[in-house]
Design a protein around this motif. Sequence first.
Motif, PDB file in Angstrom:
ATOM      1  N   ARG A   8       0.867  -1.187   0.000  1.00 38.28           N
ATOM      2  CA  ARG A   8       0.000   0.000   0.000  1.00 38.28           C
ATOM      3  C   ARG A   8       0.898   1.229   0.000  1.00 38.28           C
ATOM      4  NH1 ARG A   8      -2.018   3.030   4.008  1.00 38.28           N
ATOM      5  NH2 ARG A   8      -1.406   1.509   5.562  1.00 38.28           N
ATOM      6  N   ILE A   9       0.644   2.126  -0.919  1.00 38.34           N
ATOM      7  CA  ILE A   9       1.435   3.349  -1.041  1.00 38.34           C
ATOM      8  C   ILE A   9       1.162   4.254   0.164  1.00 38.34           C
ATOM      9  CG2 ILE A   9       1.875   5.426  -2.432  1.00 38.34           C
ATOM     10  CD1 ILE A   9       2.796   2.849  -3.789  1.00 38.34           C
ATOM     11  N   LEU A  10       2.257   4.687   0.807  1.00 34.04           N
ATOM     12  CA  LEU A  10       2.152   5.623   1.930  1.00 34.04           C
ATOM     13  C   LEU A  10       2.368   7.054   1.459  1.00 34.04           C
ATOM     14  CD1 LEU A  10       4.174   3.613   4.599  1.00 34.04           C
ATOM     15  CD2 LEU A  10       1.692   3.827   4.404  1.00 34.04           C
ATOM     16  N   SER A  11       3.344   7.236   0.566  1.00 33.30           N
ATOM     17  CA  SER A  11       3.618   8.557   0.006  1.00 33.30           C
ATOM     18  C   SER A  11       4.333   8.387  -1.317  1.00 33.30           C
ATOM     19  CB  SER A  11       4.463   9.395   0.970  1.00 33.30           C
ATOM     20  OG  SER A  11       5.732   8.798   1.176  1.00 33.30           O
ATOM     21  N   CYS A  12       4.333   9.455  -2.092  1.00 34.73           N
ATOM     22  CA  CYS A  12       4.909   9.389  -3.437  1.00 34.73           C
ATOM     23  C   CYS A  12       5.637  10.692  -3.724  1.00 34.73           C
ATOM     24  CB  CYS A  12       3.774   9.163  -4.426  1.00 34.73           C
ATOM     25  SG  CYS A  12       4.275   9.134  -6.142  1.00 34.73           S
TER      26      CYS A  12
END
Length: 106
Positions: A8-12
Amino acid sequence: MCIGTPLRILSCDGIAGLATDGTREELIDLSLTGPLPAGTWVLGFLGTAREVISETEARQIAAALKGLRQVMAGGDSGDAFADLDARTPQLPPHLAAAHAAGKTHA
């Protein structure tokens, strides 16, 4: 063999993302998916997000991987493959078409 894991992406930040599998965080390359918003699920291979997946798919893959770890440790897979247990075996579409056309061998 390479096994994909749901993350799951937390930040980009551009094509670099921070993602989690629920137990650890890792930096992943988002070149194949492009920048993604926090909360997006991806299938990660060797530090690269290969495709965007749904939360349902992520949970099914995580359960299957947990079941495999349990079997490899000498245990039972539990309900890791419950979505497959209730199904009858199915041929891939190209083989089903060949079978329907009466072909019995290659």
